[in-house]
Design an enzyme around this catalytic site. Structure first.
Site, PDB file in Angstrom:
ATOM      1  N   ARG A  40      -2.948 -12.931  -6.227  1.00  0.00           N
ATOM      2  CA  ARG A  40      -2.069 -13.422  -5.562  1.00  0.00           C
ATOM      3  C   ARG A  40      -0.896 -12.739  -5.644  1.00  0.00           C
ATOM      4  O   ARG A  40       0.189 -12.604  -4.871  1.00  0.00           O
ATOM      5  CB  ARG A  40      -1.946 -14.877  -5.633  1.00  0.00           C
ATOM      6  CG  ARG A  40      -0.841 -15.604  -4.619  1.00  0.00           C
ATOM      7  CD  ARG A  40      -1.133 -17.342  -4.697  1.00  0.00           C
ATOM      8  NE  ARG A  40      -0.344 -17.925  -3.706  1.00  0.00           N
ATOM      9  CZ  ARG A  40       0.676 -18.897  -3.944  1.00  0.00           C
ATOM     10  NH1 ARG A  40       1.176 -18.880  -5.151  1.00  0.00           N
ATOM     11  NH2 ARG A  40       1.367 -19.234  -3.139  1.00  0.00           N
ATOM     12  N   ILE A  66       4.172 -17.568   2.009  1.00  0.00           N
ATOM     13  CA  ILE A  66       2.965 -17.526   1.747  1.00  0.00           C
ATOM     14  C   ILE A  66       2.374 -18.972   1.382  1.00  0.00           C
ATOM     15  O   ILE A  66       3.064 -19.890   0.747  1.00  0.00           O
ATOM     16  CB  ILE A  66       2.327 -16.453   0.469  1.00  0.00           C
ATOM     17  CG1 ILE A  66       1.106 -16.531   0.311  1.00  0.00           C
ATOM     18  CG2 ILE A  66       3.102 -16.968  -0.711  1.00  0.00           C
ATOM     19  CD1 ILE A  66       0.760 -15.369  -0.921  1.00  0.00           C
ATOM     20  N   SER A  67       1.286 -19.521   1.738  1.00  0.00           N
ATOM     21  CA  SER A  67       0.969 -20.928   1.799  1.00  0.00           C
ATOM     22  C   SER A  67       0.551 -21.265   0.604  1.00  0.00           C
ATOM     23  O   SER A  67      -0.090 -20.392  -0.488  1.00  0.00           O
ATOM     24  CB  SER A  67      -0.172 -21.248   2.520  1.00  0.00           C
ATOM     25  OG  SER A  67       0.256 -20.926   3.987  1.00  0.00           O
ATOM     26  N   GLN A  68       0.702 -22.404   0.178  1.00  0.00           N
ATOM     27  CA  GLN A  68       0.018 -22.896  -1.254  1.00  0.00           C
ATOM     28  C   GLN A  68      -1.278 -22.703  -1.372  1.00  0.00           C
ATOM     29  O   GLN A  68      -1.982 -22.910  -0.515  1.00  0.00           O
ATOM     30  CB  GLN A  68       0.520 -24.410  -1.262  1.00  0.00           C
ATOM     31  CG  GLN A  68       0.129 -25.072  -2.450  1.00  0.00           C
ATOM     32  CD  GLN A  68       0.303 -26.652  -2.386  1.00  0.00           C
ATOM     33  OE1 GLN A  68       1.077 -27.082  -1.363  1.00  0.00           O
ATOM     34  NE2 GLN A  68      -0.252 -27.504  -3.289  1.00  0.00           N
ATOM     35  N   PRO A  69      -1.770 -22.225  -2.721  1.00  0.00           N
ATOM     36  CA  PRO A  69      -3.264 -21.789  -2.829  1.00  0.00           C
ATOM     37  C   PRO A  69      -4.215 -23.039  -2.357  1.00  0.00           C
ATOM     38  O   PRO A  69      -5.222 -22.943  -1.793  1.00  0.00           O
ATOM     39  CB  PRO A  69      -3.195 -21.484  -4.086  1.00  0.00           C
ATOM     40  CG  PRO A  69      -1.922 -21.117  -4.379  1.00  0.00           C
ATOM     41  CD  PRO A  69      -1.007 -21.991  -3.658  1.00  0.00           C
TER      42      PRO A  69
END
Ligand code: SAM
Length: 217
Positions: A40, A66-69
């Protein structure tokens, strides 16, 4: 380039992130394996190197994130990805989600409305040897030239479910989409049973950046 260095330390941080995401309820081992495989920190500006494996969204430029994992894992789990499936992602952003899908064996097509992000991500994915096909354009329309798809994943908040997405799904195909106009959106999974019928399931509430309209840049 130090940014492209995937050190033991980064791999260790990734393992911890996977355990954190697992503890929050993600069960699909293929999703968790993909999360462990994709570095990431490559998708973030170097100033985020130290915190890239926190379970948080981060800015990627152009006012986008970038979205939260956990959110990436949640949407991917709902999508029921299998090897060889043709998947359309709407909202390429950093390219991280596209790489997670590719790690799971999907044939990925992804569309992005911001030209600067599209260009940057195309270069990055090529440098990382990912083969996802990236497109610059308005995701509201889907990607008719490449339809039909087995799966469609929308990674920005949609005010409604555009007909184009259902039209471009194969019978038996699945659409995962956060729907809502307020601060939060409900995650929907819509299965296209056949050309006339769909089945809709609702999951938790999430917070996404909005899907941009035709005129915004
Ligand atoms: N999936 C991305 C990732 O892995 O980094 C994160 C997606 S970010 C939460 C939402 C993305 O959707 C942004 O990059 C935004 O520019 C893009 N977007 C917004 N409206 C769009 C549209 N109409 N068509 C295509 N992409 C759009």
């Amino acid at each position: 380039m130090t940014k492209m260095n995937d050190s033991y330390r980064h791999k260790g941080l990734r393992k911890k992130l996977v355990e954190e995401v697992r503890s929050k309820g993600i069960r699909d081992e293929n999703v968790l394996a993909a999360l462990e495989a994709v570095p990431r920190h490559f998708f973030l500006d170097s100033s985020f190197l130290e915190i890239a494996y926190q379970d948080k969204p981060f800015p990627i430029g152009a006012g986008q994130t970038i979205s939260q994992p956990y959110t990436v894992a949640y949407q991917t789990e709902l999508l029921k990805v299998e090897k060889g499936l043709k998947v359309l992602e709407v909202g390429t952003g950093s390219g991280y989600q596209a790489c997670i899908l590719e790690e799971m064996g999907a044939r990925v097509f992804s569309i992005e409305r911001h030209h600067s992000l599209y260009r940057k991500t195309k270069l990055l994915l090529a440098a990382m040897n990912y083969r996802a096909k990236l497109f610059y354009g308005d995701g509201y329309k889907g990607l008719p030239a490449y339809a039909p798809f087995d799966r469609i994943l929308v990674t920005a908040a949609a005010p409604f479910v555009p007909d184009a997405f259902l039209d471009q799904l194969k019978p038996g195909g699945i659409l995962v989409i956060p729907v809502g106009v307020g601060d939060t959106q409900v995650m929907k999974r819509i299965t296209k049973v056949d050309e006339e019928n769909t089945e809709e399931e609702r999951f938790g509430y999430f917070r996404f950046v909005p899907l941009l309209g035709h005129k915004s840049r």
